[in-house]
Write an enzyme that holds these catalytic residues in place. Structure first.
Site, mmCIF file in Angstrom:
data_model
loop_
_atom_site.group_PDB
_atom_site.id
_atom_site.type_symbol
_atom_site.label_atom_id
_atom_site.label_comp_id
_atom_site.label_asym_id
_atom_site.label_seq_id
_atom_site.Cartn_x
_atom_site.Cartn_y
_atom_site.Cartn_z
ATOM 1 N N ILE A 3 0.813 -1.224 0.000
ATOM 2 C CA ILE A 3 0.000 0.000 0.000
ATOM 3 C C ILE A 3 0.841 1.267 0.000
ATOM 4 O O ILE A 3 0.316 2.376 0.010
ATOM 5 C CB ILE A 3 -0.984 0.020 1.196
ATOM 6 C CG1 ILE A 3 -0.256 -0.220 2.525
ATOM 7 C CG2 ILE A 3 -2.082 -1.006 1.002
ATOM 8 C CD1 ILE A 3 -1.161 -0.154 3.744
ATOM 9 N N GLY A 4 2.161 1.098 -0.046
ATOM 10 C CA GLY A 4 3.028 2.268 -0.125
ATOM 11 C C GLY A 4 4.472 1.844 -0.257
ATOM 12 O O GLY A 4 4.841 0.731 0.120
ATOM 13 N N SER A 5 5.297 2.722 -0.824
ATOM 14 C CA SER A 5 6.719 2.418 -0.947
ATOM 15 C C SER A 5 7.517 3.705 -1.014
ATOM 16 O O SER A 5 7.017 4.736 -1.452
ATOM 17 C CB SER A 5 6.987 1.569 -2.196
ATOM 18 O OG SER A 5 6.628 2.286 -3.363
ATOM 19 N N GLY A 6 8.764 3.627 -0.551
ATOM 20 C CA GLY A 6 9.656 4.777 -0.585
ATOM 21 C C GLY A 6 11.057 4.329 -0.922
ATOM 22 O O GLY A 6 11.268 3.212 -1.413
ATOM 23 N N ALA A 7 12.045 5.210 -0.653
ATOM 24 C CA ALA A 7 13.422 4.927 -1.033
ATOM 25 C C ALA A 7 13.990 3.724 -0.289
ATOM 26 O O ALA A 7 14.774 2.961 -0.843
ATOM 27 C CB ALA A 7 14.285 6.156 -0.766
ATOM 28 N N ALA A 55 11.904 1.662 2.040
ATOM 29 C CA ALA A 55 10.891 0.856 2.723
ATOM 30 C C ALA A 55 9.682 0.578 1.848
ATOM 31 O O ALA A 55 9.407 1.293 0.890
ATOM 32 C CB ALA A 55 10.445 1.553 4.005
ATOM 33 N N VAL A 56 8.991 -0.490 2.214
ATOM 34 C CA VAL A 56 7.724 -0.866 1.589
ATOM 35 C C VAL A 56 6.707 -1.043 2.710
ATOM 36 O O VAL A 56 7.035 -1.583 3.769
ATOM 37 C CB VAL A 56 7.876 -2.196 0.809
ATOM 38 C CG1 VAL A 56 6.525 -2.684 0.309
ATOM 39 C CG2 VAL A 56 8.833 -2.031 -0.353
ATOM 40 N N LYS A 86 5.513 -1.812 8.017
ATOM 41 C CA LYS A 86 6.525 -1.068 7.269
ATOM 42 C C LYS A 86 7.806 -1.880 7.312
ATOM 43 O O LYS A 86 8.346 -2.166 8.376
ATOM 44 C CB LYS A 86 6.746 0.315 7.875
ATOM 45 C CG LYS A 86 7.755 1.124 7.086
ATOM 46 C CD LYS A 86 7.399 2.588 7.078
ATOM 47 C CE LYS A 86 8.197 3.315 6.015
ATOM 48 N NZ LYS A 86 7.719 4.663 5.756
ATOM 49 N N ASP A 143 10.004 14.143 9.335
ATOM 50 C CA ASP A 143 9.592 13.816 7.964
ATOM 51 C C ASP A 143 8.115 14.149 7.736
ATOM 52 O O ASP A 143 7.353 13.327 7.228
ATOM 53 C CB ASP A 143 9.859 12.333 7.692
ATOM 54 C CG ASP A 143 9.976 12.027 6.198
ATOM 55 O OD1 ASP A 143 10.177 12.974 5.408
ATOM 56 O OD2 ASP A 143 9.864 10.852 5.818
#
Length: 529
Positions: free
Chosen positions: A23-27, A29-30, A46, A146
């Site tokens: 449901i989400g992802s970043g540099a 983490a998922v 996370k 953040d």
């Protein structure tokens, strides 16, 4: 959830969690939805890649402890955490409304943002709740680090909660609680980052969150942070050298901003003051006139949750490659798959995956996710049950380059710098790159002007790598890392139009000296020679 299951402690065994959609992802983490079978409850997990975080586990443990003691209606509930292989899993409450960023993207994709993305009442309602959460954190000695739309989550009842307090936000600033190190790692784009966090000169406090809050206010109105179109080094340079951004910064169609009034704009300008001492506290902001426009959570239910994408629309299903070891990878079509790190497409497993029309993996790049890298390894291990303990790898950071020893006569000669990531992939590694000869003119500790000559080879060297080595050689003050790297990047990106730049140094001047750009007192000049 039954009465029996609610009394159970949260499990630290990965097998007790049925992983579901991403449901989400970043540099680094998922975020996946998951079902905790002993508790009979759906949660969000996370999964932070510890290979990329470059932070000691001792410091992470302090952050986890802070998260576990945080209880506030505007802060996402933290349940537990544990290590699985080289990932830190944070188990948290799942908010089905998704993030405010999800809603912004959904509105923009439907073309419903021509007169601004969210109206003032909606923005005031969301941001008032965010301020309540920030006030709680700041009163308890915590900095979020953040704040942005992607970290503001909505419950199905219209409640607003701040996510990513603690570990993941801590990693985004390099994981240095003491703030006294010159080198850190910034993860992702620094669009929301306060100038004092970028400079890393005197450290920073909770007022850094207020700057990020101001950028977030702009994001909720325009759909993006002011410098979102630029690469990270350019964002650093623009933030440090320009006047603070406003609602209009970077917006092509100014008509979309007409409905936003004076109180909203004034609130933003109060937050975006370069001197952190001049910024209001969260408690002071709550008393600002703009927040008189705020409504209740039922208003958010009606105004934006009905327009929001459903969790299934936001989710990316996870494909499983037969026989895989169970590591998540992003594919080029935006999906996710479980597979081995070293995936052999000629193997039986690889052929099976290809026969299922598996998308190619996205090649990872450090350029947009890691700007400045530490050289120290990840520290001690997080103590977890034996079946899920993990030996953390060495830092993936840049290795120090080899420099010819130099003294500091008026024309110090610097050998070509072998920066990290020396060979770029693709055609760039096969072509002969022409080095750019540069000279950095600045005053040394004795206030004498010196010319530092060096070469920069595009495709081999990086601006941040070269700047780090200038500092390691004692040629540049460590406090000037960011500003030297930003201006070096500016020249090498467009050498024809930027043959020489003069810029103010973060290290400033000493004593009674008065800054003077023409005499390079408190300034430096970088030129193509």
């Amino acid at each position: 959830m039954s009465e029996d299951s609610s009394a159970l402690p949260w499990s630290i065994n990965k097998d007790d969690y049925e992983l579901q959609e991403v449901i989400g992802s970043g540099a680094t983490a998922v975020v996946q939805a998951a079902y905790c079978t002993p508790k009979k409850e759906k949660v969000a997990i996370k999964r932070i890649n510890l290979e990329k975080c470059q932070t000691s586990m001792d410091e992470l443990l302090k952050e986890i402890q802070a998260m576990s003691q945080c209880h506030h209606p505007n802060i996402v509930s933290y349940y537990t955490s544990f290590v699985v292989k080289d990932e830190l899993w944070l188990v948290m409450k799942l908010l089905s409304g998704g993030s405010v960023l999800d809603i912004i993207k959904h509105i923009v994709a439907k073309g419903e943002h021509k007169s601004g993305v969210l109206d003032e009442a909606t923005i005031a309602t969301i941001l008032r709740e965010v301020l309540e959460g920030l006030e709680y954190l700041h009163k308890n000695g915590q900095i979020h680090r953040d704040v942005k739309a992607g970290n503001i989550l909505l419950g199905e009842d219209g409640s607003v909660q701040i996510a990513d307090f603690g570990v993941s936000a801590f990693l985004a600033t390099g994981g240095d609680i003491t703030r006294n190190k010159v080198r850190k790692t910034f993860v992702g784009t620094p669009c929301w980052m306060a100038p004092e966090v970028m400079e890393q000169v005197r450290g920073y406090d909770f007022k850094a969150d207020i700057w990020s809050f101001g950028i977030t206010a702009i994001e909720l109105a325009t759909g993006a942070a002011p410098y979102h179109k630029y690469p990270p080094m350019k964002v650093l340079m623009l933030t440090l050298q320009n006047d603070p951004p406003s609602l209009e910064t970077g917006v092509q169609d100014k008509e979309m901003l007409k409905k936003y009034g004076k109180s909203f704009r004034k609130m933003i300008s109060l937050c975006l003051q370069k001197d952190p001492e001049k910024r209001p506290t969260a408690a002071e902001l709550l008393r600002h006139k703009f927040f008189q426009k705020a409504k209740n959570k039922e208003y958010l239910q009606e105004k934006i949750l009905q327009r929001a994408p459903t969790i299934s629309e936001r989710a990316k299903k996870v494909r499983r490659v037969p026989g895989s070891s169970g590591r998540l990878h992003k594919t080029e079509d935006g999906g996710w798959e479980w597979s081995d790190d070293e995936f052999d497409e000629e193997s039986e497993e690889g052929k099976a995956a290809i026969s299922q029309l598996r998308s190619p993996r996205v090649k990872e790049s450090l350029t947009n996710s890691e700007l400045f890298s530490t050289t120290h390894p990840v520290g001690t291990l997080l103590q977890v049950p034996e079946q899920i303990s993990a030996h953390l790898p060495q830092s993936a950071g840049q290795m120090p380059a080899q420099l010819t020893p130099v003294s500091l006569p008026p024309a110090a000669e610097l050998a070509p710098v072998q920066a990290a990531q020396a060979q770029s992939s693709g055609a760039g590694s096969q072509e002969t790159k022409i080095p750019i000869s540069l000279v950095l003119r600045l005053r040394n500790s004795k206030k004498e002007l010196n010319d530092i000559r060096f070469e920069f080879t595009p495709g081999r060297d990086t601006a941040e790598g070269v700047s780090q080595e200038l500092i390691s050689a004692g040629l540049v003050d460590g406090r000037d890392l960011v500003i030297v790297a930003a201006n070096l990047q500016k020249i090498v990106e467009e050498p024809q139009s930027n043959r020489s730049v003069t810029f103010k140094l973060a290290s400033g001047v000493e004593g009674s000296d008065i800054p003077d750009d023409s005499k390079l007192i408190g300034f430096a000049q970088l030129s193509i020679s």
